[in-house]
Every structure is written in C-alpha cells, then in structure tokens.
Design a protein around this motif. Sequence first.
Motif, PDB file in Angstrom:
ATOM      1  N   ASP A  40       0.844  -1.205   0.000  1.00 46.78           N
ATOM      2  CA  ASP A  40       0.000   0.000   0.000  1.00 46.78           C
ATOM      3  C   ASP A  40       0.876   1.250   0.000  1.00 46.78           C
ATOM      4  N   THR A  41       0.447   2.255  -0.731  1.00 47.96           N
ATOM      5  CA  THR A  41       1.160   3.531  -0.783  1.00 47.96           C
ATOM      6  C   THR A  41       0.606   4.464   0.291  1.00 47.96           C
ATOM      7  N   LEU A  42       1.493   4.944   1.139  1.00 49.36           N
ATOM      8  CA  LEU A  42       1.102   5.897   2.182  1.00 49.36           C
ATOM      9  C   LEU A  42       0.990   7.295   1.577  1.00 49.36           C
ATOM     10  N   PHE A  43       1.963   7.676   0.771  1.00 47.05           N
ATOM     11  CA  PHE A  43       1.919   8.916   0.001  1.00 47.05           C
ATOM     12  C   PHE A  43       2.925   8.809  -1.144  1.00 47.05           C
ATOM     13  N   ARG A  44       2.791   9.738  -2.088  1.00 43.34           N
ATOM     14  CA  ARG A  44       3.666   9.748  -3.264  1.00 43.34           C
ATOM     15  C   ARG A  44       4.553  10.984  -3.275  1.00 43.34           C
ATOM     16  N   LYS A  45       5.719  10.826  -3.890  1.00 44.54           N
ATOM     17  CA  LYS A  45       6.645  11.947  -4.054  1.00 44.54           C
ATOM     18  C   LYS A  45       5.899  13.111  -4.712  1.00 44.54           C
ATOM     19  N   ASP A  46       6.165  14.304  -4.222  1.00 46.45           N
ATOM     20  CA  ASP A  46       5.594  15.562  -4.711  1.00 46.45           C
ATOM     21  C   ASP A  46       4.160  15.810  -4.269  1.00 46.45           C
ATOM     22  N   ASP A  47       3.531  14.871  -3.530  1.00 49.32           N
ATOM     23  CA  ASP A  47       2.226  15.177  -2.938  1.00 49.32           C
ATOM     24  C   ASP A  47       2.388  16.347  -1.971  1.00 49.32           C
ATOM     25  N   ILE A  60       8.077   0.736   6.578  1.00 52.83           N
ATOM     26  CA  ILE A  60       7.732   1.576   5.430  1.00 52.83           C
ATOM     27  C   ILE A  60       9.007   1.841   4.641  1.00 52.83           C
ATOM     28  N   THR A  61       8.935   1.638   3.327  1.00 55.30           N
ATOM     29  CA  THR A  61      10.065   1.929   2.455  1.00 55.30           C
ATOM     30  C   THR A  61       9.880   3.313   1.851  1.00 55.30           C
ATOM     31  N   LEU A  62      10.925   4.135   1.947  1.00 50.92           N
ATOM     32  CA  LEU A  62      10.918   5.460   1.328  1.00 50.92           C
ATOM     33  C   LEU A  62      11.681   5.353   0.016  1.00 50.92           C
ATOM     34  N   ILE A  63      11.059   5.810  -1.065  1.00 49.45           N
ATOM     35  CA  ILE A  63      11.597   5.625  -2.405  1.00 49.45           C
ATOM     36  C   ILE A  63      11.716   6.979  -3.094  1.00 49.45           C
ATOM     37  N   ASP A  64      12.881   7.218  -3.697  1.00 52.62           N
ATOM     38  CA  ASP A  64      13.114   8.440  -4.473  1.00 52.62           C
ATOM     39  C   ASP A  64      13.626   8.027  -5.840  1.00 52.62           C
ATOM     40  N   ASP A  65      12.902   8.395  -6.877  1.00 55.28           N
ATOM     41  CA  ASP A  65      13.289   8.052  -8.256  1.00 55.28           C
ATOM     42  C   ASP A  65      13.578   6.562  -8.413  1.00 55.28           C
ATOM     43  N   ASP A  66      12.651   5.750  -7.958  1.00 62.02           N
ATOM     44  CA  ASP A  66      12.713   4.287  -8.083  1.00 62.02           C
ATOM     45  C   ASP A  66      13.840   3.642  -7.281  1.00 62.02           C
ATOM     46  N   VAL A  67      14.451   4.388  -6.362  1.00 64.98           N
ATOM     47  CA  VAL A  67      15.514   3.847  -5.522  1.00 64.98           C
ATOM     48  C   VAL A  67      15.067   3.928  -4.065  1.00 64.98           C
ATOM     49  N   ALA A  68      15.118   2.798  -3.365  1.00 64.64           N
ATOM     50  CA  ALA A  68      14.782   2.798  -1.942  1.00 64.64           C
ATOM     51  C   ALA A  68      15.884   3.544  -1.186  1.00 64.64           C
ATOM     52  N   THR A  69      15.511   4.617  -0.515  1.00 61.88           N
ATOM     53  CA  THR A  69      16.495   5.419   0.212  1.00 61.88           C
ATOM     54  C   THR A  69      16.535   5.081   1.688  1.00 61.88           C
ATOM     55  N   ALA A  70      15.441   4.488   2.209  1.00 60.15           N
ATOM     56  CA  ALA A  70      15.403   4.110   3.624  1.00 60.15           C
ATOM     57  C   ALA A  70      14.245   3.150   3.851  1.00 60.15           C
ATOM     58  N   ILE A  71      14.411   2.342   4.882  1.00 60.60           N
ATOM     59  CA  ILE A  71      13.327   1.510   5.387  1.00 60.60           C
ATOM     60  C   ILE A  71      13.202   1.884   6.853  1.00 60.60           C
ATOM     61  N   VAL A  72      12.015   2.347   7.251  1.00 55.50           N
ATOM     62  CA  VAL A  72      11.827   2.819   8.624  1.00 55.50           C
ATOM     63  C   VAL A  72      10.797   1.951   9.336  1.00 55.50           C
ATOM     64  N   GLY A  73      10.984   1.850  10.648  1.00 54.46           N
ATOM     65  CA  GLY A  73      10.119   1.002  11.442  1.00 54.46           C
ATOM     66  C   GLY A  73       9.496   1.725  12.620  1.00 54.46           C
ATOM     67  N   PRO A  74       9.004   0.964  13.568  1.00 52.51           N
ATOM     68  CA  PRO A  74       8.271   1.519  14.707  1.00 52.51           C
ATOM     69  C   PRO A  74       9.035   2.630  15.433  1.00 52.51           C
ATOM     70  N   GLY A  75       8.275   3.686  15.751  1.00 49.99           N
ATOM     71  CA  GLY A  75       8.838   4.822  16.467  1.00 49.99           C
ATOM     72  C   GLY A  75       9.414   5.888  15.565  1.00 49.99           C
ATOM     73  N   THR A  76       9.347   5.689  14.243  1.00 50.38           N
ATOM     74  CA  THR A  76       9.891   6.654  13.298  1.00 50.38           C
ATOM     75  C   THR A  76       8.807   7.632  12.862  1.00 50.38           C
TER      76      THR A  76
END
Length: 157
Positions: A40-47, A60-76
Amino acid sequence: MALEDDMALLERVALFRAMDRDALRLLAFSSETRRLRAGDTLFRKDDISEYGFVVASGAITLIDDDVATAIVGPGTLIGEMALLSETRRPTTAIAREASVVLRVSRQMFRRTLEEYPATAARIADELRRRVQEMSADLAGVKERLRRIGADPDRREG
C-alpha cells in the motif's frame, strides 16, 4: 490503539518527547490510526503534505526516483517537515509489510503548540539544537572535502 498506547508511541519520537503530558494527550487523541497492507502507498513523491506519520508497527520503504532510500520502522516519524509547514513530499512511502501508522495533522500539531506555549518553546529548542548539529556536521564535511581537494567554495573559471 488505545490513547495511552498512542501517547507512548508519540513519546518515542524526539520531536514529541518535548511535549508535556496534556499536550501529548491532545495530539494522540486527535491522531488517526491507519492500517496498511504490504504494498500500500502511504503517500507519493511531490504530494502536498498535511500530515506526519509515526510508524506503530511494520516497515515503510521510502523511495526516491525508483531507488529505496530508507526503510523505517516503529517509532519513526515520517514527514516531520509536514507538521511545521506546507511542503511537498520528497519521497514515496510504501508499506514493505503489513503496517500501522499514526497520522498526525499539521493543523492539530499547531493548535497543540498554541495551547501549550511551554511545549512550543521546548520543541523550538529541540529544533534549534538539531539545526546547530546539522550545521556542525556540514562544516565537517566541507573540511574533509577541502582536505581532499574538492573544496565546494572553490569555483572553476
């Protein structure tokens, strides 16, 4: 999640840790729990951003230009800047697995700061401290670049 659980989750986030109990309770009470399935998408770049999200469970995976830049977990906290001002999302956020997030609105965050000025002052102090740390870190990077001959202040003619 119960109100006390939401408060405990918010307290794990540095920005909210500076809040007194009543302010934290108000913020937790006004927050909304969202459940996400893997993919599921939480939000999209440029929203346009209006909310910050605190990960309660999952990843949650954070993606910039089709590249995963971070994976964040509980408390983030994802989208801290969204709580401070209207901005655009710098990344897309997608649930890596089944996840639960607490959605915190900028409007309620600001209202909480207005109603609890001592909390607002502590948060301002926390943000000021972090900006100072970031400035010191950047000065260190600049110095290291200068030492290796890549001085960012030197202009080629």
